[in-house]
Design a protein around this motif. Structure first.
Motif, mmCIF file in Angstrom:
data_model
loop_
_atom_site.group_PDB
_atom_site.id
_atom_site.type_symbol
_atom_site.label_atom_id
_atom_site.label_comp_id
_atom_site.label_asym_id
_atom_site.label_seq_id
_atom_site.Cartn_x
_atom_site.Cartn_y
_atom_site.Cartn_z
ATOM 1 N N VAL A 135 0.836 -1.202 0.000
ATOM 2 C CA VAL A 135 0.000 0.000 0.000
ATOM 3 C C VAL A 135 0.872 1.253 0.000
ATOM 4 N N SER A 136 1.876 1.293 0.860
ATOM 5 C CA SER A 136 2.741 2.474 0.959
ATOM 6 C C SER A 136 3.400 2.791 -0.378
ATOM 7 N N GLU A 137 3.791 1.753 -1.107
ATOM 8 C CA GLU A 137 4.468 1.956 -2.391
ATOM 9 C C GLU A 137 3.506 2.386 -3.494
ATOM 10 N N ALA A 138 2.192 2.198 -3.280
ATOM 11 C CA ALA A 138 1.222 2.481 -4.340
ATOM 12 C C ALA A 138 0.446 3.771 -4.119
ATOM 13 N N LEU A 139 0.715 4.501 -3.029
ATOM 14 C CA LEU A 139 0.013 5.761 -2.806
ATOM 15 C C LEU A 139 0.387 6.773 -3.886
ATOM 16 N N HIS A 140 -0.441 7.773 -4.045
ATOM 17 C CA HIS A 140 -0.278 8.733 -5.149
ATOM 18 C C HIS A 140 1.131 9.334 -5.132
ATOM 19 N N PRO A 141 1.838 9.291 -6.259
ATOM 20 C CA PRO A 141 3.245 9.739 -6.277
ATOM 21 C C PRO A 141 3.424 11.252 -6.149
ATOM 22 N N ASP A 142 2.352 12.030 -6.300
ATOM 23 C CA ASP A 142 2.496 13.488 -6.279
ATOM 24 C C ASP A 142 2.344 14.088 -4.886
ATOM 25 N N ALA A 143 2.348 13.246 -3.859
ATOM 26 C CA ALA A 143 2.235 13.760 -2.488
ATOM 27 C C ALA A 143 2.978 12.831 -1.538
ATOM 28 N N LYS A 144 3.333 13.367 -0.377
ATOM 29 C CA LYS A 144 3.966 12.585 0.678
ATOM 30 C C LYS A 144 2.926 12.316 1.765
ATOM 31 N N TYR A 145 2.896 11.075 2.225
ATOM 32 C CA TYR A 145 1.875 10.678 3.184
ATOM 33 C C TYR A 145 2.500 10.134 4.469
ATOM 34 N N ALA A 146 1.771 10.321 5.559
ATOM 35 C CA ALA A 146 2.164 9.774 6.862
ATOM 36 C C ALA A 146 1.098 8.777 7.307
ATOM 37 N N LEU A 147 1.535 7.667 7.879
ATOM 38 C CA LEU A 147 0.601 6.673 8.397
ATOM 39 C C LEU A 147 -0.012 7.191 9.692
ATOM 40 N N VAL A 148 -1.335 7.281 9.727
ATOM 41 C CA VAL A 148 -2.041 7.727 10.922
ATOM 42 C C VAL A 148 -2.216 6.573 11.900
ATOM 43 N N LYS A 149 -2.698 5.441 11.403
ATOM 44 C CA LYS A 149 -2.971 4.301 12.280
ATOM 45 C C LYS A 149 -3.175 3.052 11.442
ATOM 46 N N LEU A 150 -2.797 1.910 11.994
ATOM 47 C CA LEU A 150 -3.088 0.590 11.426
ATOM 48 C C LEU A 150 -3.760 -0.234 12.507
ATOM 49 N N VAL A 151 -4.839 -0.932 12.140
ATOM 50 C CA VAL A 151 -5.507 -1.825 13.082
ATOM 51 C C VAL A 151 -5.908 -3.092 12.328
ATOM 52 N N ARG A 152 -5.783 -4.227 13.013
ATOM 53 C CA ARG A 152 -6.096 -5.514 12.357
ATOM 54 C C ARG A 152 -6.745 -6.464 13.359
ATOM 55 N N LEU A 153 -7.745 -7.206 12.892
ATOM 56 C CA LEU A 153 -8.376 -8.289 13.634
ATOM 57 C C LEU A 153 -8.363 -9.522 12.735
ATOM 58 N N VAL A 154 -7.467 -10.487 13.036
ATOM 59 C CA VAL A 154 -7.260 -11.686 12.212
ATOM 60 C C VAL A 154 -6.958 -11.241 10.784
ATOM 61 N N GLY A 155 -7.920 -11.381 9.851
ATOM 62 C CA GLY A 155 -7.658 -11.012 8.460
ATOM 63 C C GLY A 155 -8.268 -9.701 8.032
ATOM 64 N N ILE A 156 -8.870 -8.953 8.966
ATOM 65 C CA ILE A 156 -9.507 -7.673 8.639
ATOM 66 C C ILE A 156 -8.548 -6.555 9.052
ATOM 67 N N MET A 157 -8.070 -5.791 8.081
ATOM 68 C CA MET A 157 -7.071 -4.760 8.368
ATOM 69 C C MET A 157 -7.495 -3.428 7.768
ATOM 70 N N LEU A 158 -7.211 -2.359 8.489
ATOM 71 C CA LEU A 158 -7.530 -1.006 8.037
ATOM 72 C C LEU A 158 -6.317 -0.116 8.241
ATOM 73 N N LEU A 159 -5.962 0.635 7.191
ATOM 74 C CA LEU A 159 -4.868 1.596 7.263
ATOM 75 C C LEU A 159 -5.399 2.971 6.893
ATOM 76 N N VAL A 160 -4.976 3.991 7.633
ATOM 77 C CA VAL A 160 -5.345 5.374 7.332
ATOM 78 C C VAL A 160 -4.065 6.184 7.155
ATOM 79 N N TYR A 161 -3.955 6.845 6.004
ATOM 80 C CA TYR A 161 -2.824 7.723 5.704
ATOM 81 C C TYR A 161 -3.360 9.142 5.502
ATOM 82 N N VAL A 162 -2.506 10.142 5.786
ATOM 83 C CA VAL A 162 -2.877 11.529 5.568
ATOM 84 C C VAL A 162 -1.685 12.253 4.951
ATOM 85 N N LYS A 163 -1.981 13.253 4.131
ATOM 86 C CA LYS A 163 -0.904 14.092 3.599
ATOM 87 C C LYS A 163 -0.127 14.704 4.764
#
Length: 719
Positions: free
Chosen positions: A139-167
């Motif tokens: 995911v980090s490698e595929a974010l839009h190339p015209d901006a820099k992003y910071a990871l806000v939070k990652l949470v996972r339960l077994v196979g359910i995962m959510l990532l939030v990034y912000v400029k």
């Protein structure tokens, strides 16, 4: 010195000191952060009014016409890229850029959800998987190339995962980031199905992002509805500020919901579905979509919006291709993967699937939303704050807080095991000032209520002339059922509602509990030949049934006059039903049942009505697990746990431990092991193995202790 002012200091004097602090912190020496510093000091100065009346004014203004209009907010249009992908347990095999970088301009926020990240048993039982860093890196490698992003939070339960990034330029405006998970799988708790969520404060808006994986199979739409309701009711964010109550999903300005919701297409066969897809007639096909029908009926996702679907179903494909499922099951295409939102000032720019990605049997989906985020105008905020401080100065003639209660006696009729019962009362602030209320514990008691009783909310802040509804809920579980079944505990309690700087109010809670086989010891049940509610047994006789002599000898009860049953009839009824009807049932003990059917099964076991055991096979299997879990003394008693641990490596010693079980417990153990052996003989059809059955036995019959010893005893006996 001001920060250390004594508790006895009047709020009037504190208000005057706040005015002086206001002048200090609004000076140029502190710049634009003056109000944040003043807020933190106000928490110390006003312990009796959390967040202070002046800072609460903004949230109260919508309810009180006397409050001044707050106009220091403006809207910032933020672009949110929402994405969901069920990866079917596969590692990343291709670039995700066609999916995550499909927008022309870089979004402000990314919310990326995955399901079935890892399908291995290790991930299910230990919640540990190497897939997490692999997909996070992809995911980090595929974010839009015209901006820099910071990871806000990652949470996972077994196979359910959510990532939030912000400029990165927006990162400083994010705060109060929290993450929570809730499982809705087997027994309504396991993490093979459920949801993960991340909430945060962005500028002046509260945003909640949910990623869920709901129950599978076309006929299980009611179970999916129940999963949604369970997620909404059970998922709560506990904030760092402990004075604030937990937040649920719907207590946010913006709610974004992504995931494999698993709703299918009904009333059409596979060929009819594919024909409409070939014609690109998605509008007609959408009319047969289960989620659309449930939304139209307002059964789920009330208040949510989904954009128009103009892409073909995202499930099910042959892995590595764009061909529909050619396996033996030949699943009908369906829009399983969806994105919905809830809130004001939200518009959708795009909603699409991405056919170029072929890693999974699902296709990823994305949506680009433009969301109006509230931003504080500091100058207008400062001006408004000055007005509020002047208003607070009029509170010198402060009065003692006072409230009116709509009722002080609450009765709960016919309380049943594992069934929620709620009674409500209204609290009205008829005093001259805002007040803080809280249920407080009584002398020498650890909590404010008995363990089967909860109040929601247990505390809060009430403006002048405002009112709040308080729900008192009685819920009897395996921890509280044993004493209620035996009459050692009653549905009776006194709650003390305390007003800060005011008086106490007393609420009387009463009710009647309907005895249940759930939460009743094995030895007691073996003495009862009739359903437990048909036995007019006094407490003294029930105590006799539980006497140590009777339990150790497993003999005849002199007061009942009959030889005890070999095993509880309730266990026999459920096992016999499964043996006759579900011996070849696929996913038995892995697919959860319906809560309504569990209640019908419980009532049948407790009353003998109707004439036959109700419910689906999955519901009966779950009812059996819940029954074993509810036992006050597990099938293998606690006193033998250490011996189990000591001998778990030796089959001979395991058999010796089994021989030490009390007779009724040994009968139940042998009976369950014999049934599980029959299930294993049909593993070709039901896909069960020793590890799965042993794990279910370990989780239930040990009453949640999860001791490896009992797991080994089951496995030895199954072999």
């Amino acid at each position: 010195h001001t920060l250390g002012c004594p508790e006895a200091l009047s709020d009037v004097l504190r208000i005057k000191r706040v005015k002086m602090l206001f002048q200090l912190f609004s000076s140029s020496a502190f710049g634009g952060l003056w109000y944040k510093r003043l807020t933190s000091i106000a928490y110390v100065l006003f312990p009796s009014i959390p967040s202070t009346f002046c800072f609460s004014w903004f949230t109260l203004s919508e309810r009180s016409p006397s409050c001044p209009d707050f106009s220091s907010l403006s809207l910032f249009s933020g672009s949110f890229f929402l994405a969901t992908y069920n990866v079917n347990g596969q590692p990343p095999k291709e670039s995700l850029a066609p999916w995550l970088s499909c927008s022309t301009s870089p979004p402000d926020v990314y919310c990326v959800g995955f399901q079935e990240l890892d399908l291995s048993k290790e991930a299910f039982f230990f919640n540990d998987t190497p897939r997490e860093p692999e997909w996070m890196r992809a995911v980090s490698e595929a974010l839009h190339p015209d901006a820099k992003y910071a990871l806000v939070k990652l949470v996972r339960l077994v196979g359910i995962m959510l990532l939030v990034y912000v400029k990165r330029e927006h990162a400083e405006f994010l705060s109060e980031v929290e993450a929570e998970t809730v499982g809705t799988g087997i027994m309504g708790r396991m993490g093979n199905k459920g949801a993960v969520a991340i909430r945060f404060h962005f500028h002046n808006s509260d945003v909640c992002v949910v990623n869920s994986h709901l129950a599978a199979h076309i006929e299980e739409y009611e179970r999916r509805n129940q999963d949604y309701r369970d997620i909404c009711s059970r998922l709560q964010f506990r904030l760092l500020d402990l004075s604030r109550p937990p937040l649920n999903i719907m207590k946010h300005n913006v709610v974004l919901w992504v995931g494999d919701l698993n709703y299918r297409i009904s009333d059409l066969d596979v060929d009819q579905v594919k024909e409409l897809i070939t014609k690109n007639d998605y509008e007609t096909l959408h009319n047969y979509d289960q989620l659309k029908r449930q939304l139209d009926e307002e059964a789920v996702f009330e208040g949510f919006i989904e954009g128009e679907i103009q892409f073909q179903p995202t499930y099910k494909y042959d892995t590595g291709s764009n061909d529909w499922d050619t396996s033996e099951k030949c699943r009908a295409p369906a829009w399983c993967d969806r994105i919905l939102w809830r809130g004001k000032n939200i518009t959708q720019s795009s909603y699409q699937s991405h056919m170029t990605l072929k890693t999974s049997d699902h296709k990823p989906v994305s949506s680009l939303l433009q969301i109006g985020i509230k931003v504080v105008n500091e100058e207008a905020y400062k001006k408004k704050f000055e007005e509020i401080v002047r208003t607070i100065d009029k509170m010198e003639n402060e009065c003692i807080p006072s409230v009116t209660l709509s009722r002080r006696e609450l009765h709960f009729q016919d309380v049943k095991y594992m069934e929620h019962h709620t009674e409500s009362l209204t609290l009205y602030n008829d005093g001259q000032v805002p007040c803080q209320f809280e249920f407080i514990k009584k002398l020498d008691e650890p909590t404010y209520s008995k363990p089967w009783l909860t109040a929601n909310p247990p505390k809060g802040f009430l403006a002048q002339g405002a009112e709040v509804d308080i729900d008192l809920e009685v819920f009897v579980n395996r921890a509280t059922a044993p004493d209620l079944n035996l009459g050692l505990e009653q549905i009776e309690d006194i709650l003390v509602l305390h007003l800060e700087r005011g008086k106490d109010y007393f609420l009387s809670v009463s009710g009647n509990y309907l005895s249940s086989c759930y939460g009743t010891p094995i030895t007691t049940l073996c003495q009862l030949r009739e359903p437990i509610r048909d036995m007019p047994l006094p407490t003294s006789l029930l105590s006799t049934l539980l006497s140590p002599v009777l339990q150790s000898k497993g003999g005849e009860n002199p007061e009942v006059g009959e030889k005890p049953l070999g095993i509880p009839k309730e266990i026999w009824m459920m096992v016999d039903h499964l043996f006759r009807n579900a011996i070849k049932q696929e996913d038995l003990f892995q697919q959860p049942g319906l809560r309504s059917e569990f209640q019908e099964i419980r009532d049948y076991l407790d009353t003998g009505v109707p004439d036959s055991l109700p419910g689906s096979n999955h519901s009966v299997a779950e009812a059996l697990l819940l029954f074993l879990e509810s036992l006050p003394e597990p099938v293998v008693p606690y006193s033998l746990y250490q011996q189990c641990l000591d001998c778990c490596s030796s089959p001979m010693l395991c058999k010796k431990v089994i021989s030490k079980l009390p007779q009724c417990h040994k009968n139940v153990f042998d009976y369950l092991a014999a049934f599980l052996r029959e299930l294993l003989k049909n593993s070709e059809h039901n896909h069960l193995d020793v590890n799965i059955l042993g794990e279910n036995g370990r989780n239930s019959t040990a009453a949640g202790q999860n001791l490896y010893s009992l797991y080994r005893l089951f496995c030895e006996r199954l072999h």
